[in-house]
Design an enzyme around this catalytic site. Structure first.
Site, mmCIF file in Angstrom:
data_model
loop_
_atom_site.group_PDB
_atom_site.id
_atom_site.type_symbol
_atom_site.label_atom_id
_atom_site.label_comp_id
_atom_site.label_asym_id
_atom_site.label_seq_id
_atom_site.Cartn_x
_atom_site.Cartn_y
_atom_site.Cartn_z
ATOM 1 N N LYS A 90 0.784 -1.109 0.265
ATOM 2 C CA LYS A 90 -0.015 0.076 -0.052
ATOM 3 C C LYS A 90 0.876 1.395 0.208
ATOM 4 C CE LYS A 90 -4.126 -1.464 2.540
ATOM 5 N NZ LYS A 90 -4.981 -1.405 1.560
ATOM 6 N N ARG A 138 -10.428 -11.173 1.743
ATOM 7 C CA ARG A 138 -11.296 -12.399 1.049
ATOM 8 C C ARG A 138 -10.865 -13.779 1.259
ATOM 9 N NH1 ARG A 138 -11.769 -8.959 -4.291
ATOM 10 N NH2 ARG A 138 -11.677 -7.382 -2.724
#
Ligand code: BES
Ligand code: ZN
Ligand code: ZN
Length: 483
Positions: free
Chosen positions: A261, A335
């Site tokens: 990130k 996920r």
């Protein structure tokens, strides 16, 4: 916080501060022989959020704080916010004990109002103070709330929910080096120790390996901190026909992995365990409120860091249900850990309904902002129940679609699935939901994307600003009320 609920007919005990809720246009009669200067009384109108602090001239209170609650239909949100205003002002004044009086026991929705006021009092007194080297102490420690009947029932429920919300927020706000996966395990242990009806199972990496949770384990491989799957189970004393399961993403820090990130807001990713915090907070409340339904809570807990063994873009992993996943972006890790937790729930718990809460996508912040959680699922009835629960408790939920095209877009070219869709698809939150749908089998399920609502919400007195919101705790408990 200590809360006591003396009845109305009992003589008021001495108090540093007596707080009185005043309706607009109603003659102001302060109970308990407390007298205040005439001027303070005359010039107070009682409009919502109006406040007046005055010395008492007679009676058991040193000072009196009048708080206006308006003259319209009394709304729970107004009382929740007034409760928080009271707590904040008491803390500012440095008082240790407050007594709160009102004349709301006879209102039509007395229980809801009592609950909301108390939630506000407790949530409004939340502070993350213990990491400071000085001034660690929080002054407001005791609340006496004069009440009876239905209102009192609400007060007792509101106290539990307020405390559970604060628990979730403490887990959220604690820095990631102090709230690692193993620390979440400790918190779960404490919750299970608080009730003989809550049992804890903890699966370590070895146990998860035996269960073939290749998707979850691929994420924690990139970090020195071992992952855990936390399973708390609450069973009511009389056997229930329904069983629900809450699953919370417990990513204690999300650096993105090899798909690193940007650094600008990376520190906020300590909040990537907010789903886990919510379901643990919910279980803490369940342990106290003892609903008649069986409740299971799962928290897959891991870090997502770029270490030598971390997932690489393009890697292929196999989830517990045998589906293979091509990891095209290592930052779509939520996920991956949820996939195995959902399969475990579907196979080992077999609930009648399943709700997962996860800070899954930045896209939900773009689409819905901070005041709504985005909801996707496979069951319209469950979706409706959650939207209704959200309206009732003020933690709002907005449905988002999972279109068959979104599901197609998550099909893989190398494996069965890929963990992100192609750049042309858009609908980043829906494709996240579409991915998860592959792991829930036939169980009625809703996925709540709380990436917007878990922190960064506008100031509502009892939450907001630079801290986590604890979103989900009150929503899940409201949902359990429908059983
Ligand atoms: N934890 C993040 C989601 C997130 C981002 C929450 C910003 C709150 C604020 C999640 O793991 C993530 O990184 N998701 C990616 C998915 C993408 C790669 C498909 C995202 O939203 O960018
Ligand atoms: Zn991520
Ligand atoms: Zn994440």
């Amino acid at each position: 916080m200590k809360l006591t609920t003396p009845p109305r007919n009992k003589k008021l005990a001495k108090t540093d501060l007596f707080v009185f809720l005043v309706r607009k246009g109603v003659d102001l009669v302060i109970p308990g022989e407390i007298k205040i200067p005439a001027l303070a009384k005359e010039s107070f109108s009682g409009k919502t959020r109006e406040m007046r602090l005055t010395d008492a001239t007679k009676g058991p209170a040193k000072r009196v704080l009048l708080v206006g609650i308006g003259n319209g239909e009394l709304d729970k949100e107004i009382l929740r916010r007034c409760g928080a205003l009271i707590a904040k002002n008491a803390e500012k004044m440095g008082v240790n004990l407050i007594t709160v009086g009102h004349d709301l026991d006879g209102e039509a929705n007395a229980m809801g109002l009592g609950q909301a006021l108390t939630e506000g009092l407790i949530m409004g007194s939340y502070r993350l103070q213990h990491f400071k080297s000085k001034n660690k102490k929080i002054s407001l420690e005791r609340i006496r709330l004069v009440c009876e009947g239905e209102f009192k029932k609400g007060v007792l429920r509101g106290f539990v929910l307020g405390e559970a919300n604060c628990l979730a927020r403490r887990l959220q706000d604690t820095p990631a080096n102090r709230m690692r996966p193993c620390d979440l395990v400790k918190e779960a242990r404490a919750i299970s120790a608080s009730s003989d009806q809550v049992k804890l199972k903890v699966f370590d990496e070895k146990a998860m390996g035996r269960m073939k949770m290749g998707s979850l384990l691929s994420v924690s491989r990139g970090s020195q901190e071992p992952a855990y799957l936390i399973h708390l189970a609450y069973r009511p004393k009389t056997k229930s026909r329904s069983k629900v399961c809450f699953v919370g993403k417990g990513l204690t820090f999300d650096a993105g992995g090899i798909s690193l990130k940007p650094s600008a807001k990376m520190h906020e990713m300590k909040y990537d365990m907010s789903g886990g915090a919510a379901v643990l907070g919910a279980m803490a409340a369940v342990a106290q409120l003892k609903p008649k339904v069986e409740v299971h809570v799962l928290v897959p807990a891991s870090e997502n860091l770029p270490d030598g063994k971390a997932n690489k873009p393009g890697d292929l992993v196999t989830a517990m249900n045998g589906l293979t996943i091509e990891i095209l972006n290592t930052d779509a890790e939520g996920r991956l850990i949820l996939a195995d937790a959902l399969v475990y729930a579907e196979r080992a718990i077999k609930p009648n309904s399943m709700i997962d809460l996860a800070t899954l996508t930045g896209a939900v912040v773009v689409g819905l902002g901070h005041e709504y959680s985005g909801a996707m699922g496979n069951d319209a009835t469950l979706m409706e129940a959650l939207v209704a629960a959200g309206k009732c408790c003020g933690e709002l939920v907005w449905p988002l679609p999972i279109h068959p095209q979104h599901e197609k877009d998550m099909k893989g070219s190398v494996g069965d699935l890929q963990n992100i869709s192609g750049p042309a698809t858009g609908a980043g939150s829906s494709t996240g939901g579409a991915f998860l749908k592959n792991f829930v089998g036939d169980i009625p399920w809703v996925h709540l994307d709380i990436a917007g609502s878990a922190w960064g919400a506008a100031d509502r007195d009892y939450q907001g600003g630079a801290s986590g919101t604890g979103v989900g705790v009150r929503l899940l408990l409201e949902y359990l009320e429908s059983f």
